[in-house]
Scaffold this motif. Structure first.
Motif, PDB file in Angstrom:
ATOM      1  N   ALA A 197      -0.164   4.646   9.730  1.00 26.12           N
ATOM      2  CA  ALA A 197      -1.051   5.037  10.431  1.00 26.12           C
ATOM      3  C   ALA A 197      -0.767   6.144  12.086  1.00 26.12           C
ATOM      4  O   ALA A 197      -1.146   6.383  12.296  1.00 26.12           O
ATOM      5  N   THR A 219      11.350  10.729   1.228  1.00 31.42           N
ATOM      6  CA  THR A 219      10.226  12.319   1.462  1.00 31.42           C
ATOM      7  C   THR A 219      11.421  13.763   1.420  1.00 31.42           C
ATOM      8  O   THR A 219      11.084  14.391   0.671  1.00 31.42           O
ATOM      9  N   VAL A 260      11.626   5.745   4.977  1.00 30.86           N
ATOM     10  CA  VAL A 260      11.423   6.554   4.063  1.00 30.86           C
ATOM     11  C   VAL A 260      11.317   8.336   4.084  1.00 30.86           C
ATOM     12  O   VAL A 260      11.230   8.626   3.273  1.00 30.86           O
ATOM     13  N   GLY A 261      11.871   8.380   5.540  1.00 29.44           N
ATOM     14  CA  GLY A 261      11.801   9.682   5.507  1.00 29.44           C
ATOM     15  C   GLY A 261      12.804  10.158   5.160  1.00 29.44           C
ATOM     16  O   GLY A 261      12.470  11.420   4.213  1.00 29.44           O
ATOM     17  N   ILE A 284      -2.225  12.978   3.177  1.00 31.64           N
ATOM     18  CA  ILE A 284      -0.209  13.278   2.718  1.00 31.64           C
ATOM     19  C   ILE A 284       0.319  11.714   2.505  1.00 31.64           C
ATOM     20  O   ILE A 284       1.150  11.856   1.470  1.00 31.64           O
ATOM     21  N   VAL A 285      -0.371  11.089   2.772  1.00 34.19           N
ATOM     22  CA  VAL A 285       0.706   9.135   2.912  1.00 34.19           C
ATOM     23  C   VAL A 285      -0.320   7.791   2.319  1.00 34.19           C
ATOM     24  O   VAL A 285      -0.308   7.749   0.868  1.00 34.19           O
ATOM     25  N   GLY A 326       5.808   5.351   9.368  1.00 28.78           N
ATOM     26  CA  GLY A 326       5.119   5.772  10.979  1.00 28.78           C
ATOM     27  C   GLY A 326       6.921   6.297  11.679  1.00 28.78           C
ATOM     28  O   GLY A 326       7.767   5.269  10.764  1.00 28.78           O
ATOM     29  N   ILE A 327       6.329   7.108  12.126  1.00 24.08           N
ATOM     30  CA  ILE A 327       7.971   7.749  12.935  1.00 24.08           C
ATOM     31  C   ILE A 327       7.025   8.007  14.252  1.00 24.08           C
ATOM     32  O   ILE A 327       6.255   9.906  14.050  1.00 24.08           O
TER      33      ILE A 327
HETATM   34  P1  NAD Z   1      -2.551  10.727   9.814  1.00 26.80           P
HETATM   35  O1  NAD Z   1      -2.988  10.215  11.430  1.00 26.80           O
HETATM   36  O2  NAD Z   1      -2.831  11.697   9.132  1.00 26.80           O
HETATM   37  O3  NAD Z   1      -3.281   9.532   9.561  1.00 26.80           O
HETATM   38  C1  NAD Z   1      -2.964   7.996  10.058  1.00 26.80           C
HETATM   39  C2  NAD Z   1      -3.673   6.856   9.437  1.00 26.80           C
HETATM   40  O4  NAD Z   1      -4.074   5.570  10.008  1.00 26.80           O
HETATM   41  C3  NAD Z   1      -5.631   7.295   9.418  1.00 26.80           C
HETATM   42  O5  NAD Z   1      -5.941   7.068   7.679  1.00 26.80           O
HETATM   43  C4  NAD Z   1      -6.402   6.130  10.385  1.00 26.80           C
HETATM   44  O6  NAD Z   1      -7.295   6.175   9.998  1.00 26.80           O
HETATM   45  C5  NAD Z   1      -5.168   5.476  10.059  1.00 26.80           C
HETATM   46  N1  NAD Z   1      -4.593   4.087  11.350  1.00 26.80           N
HETATM   47  C6  NAD Z   1      -4.881   4.999  12.455  1.00 26.80           C
HETATM   48  N2  NAD Z   1      -4.379   4.432  13.080  1.00 26.80           N
HETATM   49  C7  NAD Z   1      -4.703   3.157  12.766  1.00 26.80           C
HETATM   50  C8  NAD Z   1      -5.214   1.340  13.020  1.00 26.80           C
HETATM   51  N3  NAD Z   1      -5.356   1.142  14.597  1.00 26.80           N
HETATM   52  N4  NAD Z   1      -5.485   0.890  12.432  1.00 26.80           N
HETATM   53  C9  NAD Z   1      -5.183   0.936  11.239  1.00 26.80           C
HETATM   54  N5  NAD Z   1      -5.754   2.153  10.626  1.00 26.80           N
HETATM   55  C10 NAD Z   1      -5.359   3.358  11.464  1.00 26.80           C
HETATM   56  O7  NAD Z   1      -0.947  10.334  10.032  1.00 26.80           O
HETATM   57  P2  NAD Z   1       0.098  10.724   8.313  1.00 26.80           P
HETATM   58  O8  NAD Z   1      -0.002  12.033   8.044  1.00 26.80           O
HETATM   59  O9  NAD Z   1      -0.816  10.137   7.163  1.00 26.80           O
HETATM   60  O10 NAD Z   1       0.955  10.016   9.579  1.00 26.80           O
HETATM   61  C11 NAD Z   1       1.096   8.021   9.609  1.00 26.80           C
HETATM   62  C12 NAD Z   1       2.711   8.424   9.879  1.00 26.80           C
HETATM   63  O11 NAD Z   1       3.246   8.359   9.065  1.00 26.80           O
HETATM   64  C13 NAD Z   1       3.092   8.935  11.349  1.00 26.80           C
HETATM   65  O12 NAD Z   1       3.322   7.721  12.282  1.00 26.80           O
HETATM   66  C14 NAD Z   1       3.127   9.550  10.351  1.00 26.80           C
HETATM   67  O13 NAD Z   1       4.301  11.010  11.571  1.00 26.80           O
HETATM   68  C15 NAD Z   1       4.735   9.387   9.618  1.00 26.80           C
HETATM   69  N6  NAD Z   1       5.047  10.598   8.700  1.00 26.80           N
HETATM   70  C16 NAD Z   1       6.329   9.729   8.282  1.00 26.80           C
HETATM   71  C17 NAD Z   1       6.274  10.347   6.529  1.00 26.80           C
HETATM   72  C18 NAD Z   1       7.572   9.705   6.303  1.00 26.80           C
HETATM   73  O14 NAD Z   1       8.471  10.720   5.509  1.00 26.80           O
HETATM   74  N7  NAD Z   1       8.306   8.514   6.803  1.00 26.80           N
HETATM   75  C19 NAD Z   1       5.624  11.688   6.491  1.00 26.80           C
HETATM   76  C20 NAD Z   1       4.376  11.483   6.977  1.00 26.80           C
HETATM   77  C21 NAD Z   1       3.922  11.086   7.540  1.00 26.80           C
END
Ligand code: NAD
Length: 295
Positions: free
Chosen positions: A213, A276, A272-273, A170-171, A234-235
């Motif tokens: 992440a 979205t 970013v939130g 998704i991101v 990240g959130i």
């Molecule tokens: P997800 O858990 O589906 O994916 C996380 C990704 O990060 C994975 O590919 C994983 O391999 C990688 N990762 C995790 N730990 C890591 C590390 N130590 N080193 C390198 N890579 C690492 O998460 P997501 O849905 O993509 O969301 C990620 C973050 O973004 C969350 O905090 C979520 O709340 C936030 N988010 C924010 C918005 C927004 O609008 N700002 C939208 C979606 C998600």
């Protein structure tokens, strides 16, 4: 160097005003209001917060929305049957199934059940495939929102080294695809994930660093070079007994140390939130107008 702030909240406000004006024009010419159907499964507090932010934004821009809340015991079949009903409902323009879903349900097969012409989140393989090949599609809202920030602040991606930390469907993945397209963003793109060895080796070389992440404070000042543009997606909720709620929101970057070296950085919250949510409004209007998939 001390970074300037990329004010996502402000950019999102401008976008929402545009959408609101467009919705008004659309309805003034005899069309019904665009309508978004949200499906929320279970009682994850984060999901409820996100959904209420989205439906509140709908109201503000003149989009009708409805949230159907299903118990987390709902079966895969019941959920998909519900989606199919909305697929067949001409009065529903956009369908959003809030993620995450309970363990017993495969999110990808649920997303595939949504009619891709109503997939305003832009997660359906049809939209991802069309995005990858540069065809009109619903782009996933978070990556699309980040590009709105780049446009507003005239941040150039052509020829730059963009490093994407996080590779989710998704991101991270769609963002990396959009960045690397030779005909659009023209960035040289590196994707890192949890199996990446020596993350710093990659992040230190980034001209543009995007982090999604879900790991608070993962990126520190020592991991980035002077002048980098940082987009912190990240959130994370971290415990904070000073706060009324008992937690505060924080990004994946250690803001104090990273912002000392970056040229630009998004804050969390307020980065970013909000974009979205604004892009979801835009996609719902595009769905109502049948702009992407004409009938
Ligand atoms: P997800 O858990 O589906 O994916 C996380 C990704 O990060 C994975 O590919 C994983 O391999 C990688 N990762 C995790 N730990 C890591 C590390 N130590 N080193 C390198 N890579 C690492 O998460 P997501 O849905 O993509 O969301 C990620 C973050 O973004 C969350 O905090 C979520 O709340 C936030 N988010 C924010 C918005 C927004 O609008 N700002 C939208 C979606 C998600």
């Amino acid at each position: 160097m001390s970074a300037s702030i990329l004010d996502g909240k402000m950019v999102a406000g401008l976008l929402r005003e545009n959408v609101s004006r467009d919705v008004k024009r659309w309805t003034e010419t005899g069309n019904r209001k665009p309508r978004l159907q949200v499906i929320l499964v279970g009682d994850n507090p984060g999901s409820h917060t996100y959904v209420s932010a989205k439906t509140k934004a709908c109201l503000e821009v003149g989009i009708d929305s409805d949230t159907l809340i299903l118990p987390d015991t709902v079966s895969d079949k019941e959920l998909k049957d519900t989606i199919r009903q909305f697929n067949n409902d001409d009065a529903t323009d956009g369908i959003l199934v809030q993620l995450p879903l309970p363990q017993h349900i495969d999110p990808m097969s649920v997303i595939e059940t949504i009619d891709h012409r109503k997939d305003v989140d832009g997660f359906h393989p049809m939209n991802i495939g069309r995005m990858t090949t540069g065809q009109p599609c619903f782009r996933p809202c978070t990556p699309a929102g980040i590009f709105e920030i780049f446009n507003y602040y005239s941040i150039q991606t052509k020829g730059k080294h963009a490093v994407m930390v996080g590779a989710s469907n998704i991101v991270g993945s769609p963002m990396a695809i959009l960045l690397s397209r030779e005909n659009d963003s023209k960035a040289t793109t590196t994707i890192c994930h949890k199996y990446t060895r020596d993350l710093t080796r990659h992040t230190i070389d980034a001209d543009i660093l995007i982090v999604a992440a879900g790991s608070p404070g993962l990126i520190t000042g020592q991991m980035v070079k002077e002048g980098v543009v940082v987009i912190d997606v990240g959130i994370n909720r971290v415990a904070d007994n000073q706060s009324e709620k008992g937690y505060r929101l924080t990004g994946d970057c250690e803001f104090d140390s990273v912002s000392k070296k970056a040229s630009w950085i998004t804050p969390v919250p307020g980065g970013v939130g909000p974009l979205t949510v604004a892009m979801l409004m835009k996609n719902t209007l595009l769905a109502a107008k049948k702009s992407i998939y004409p009938v």
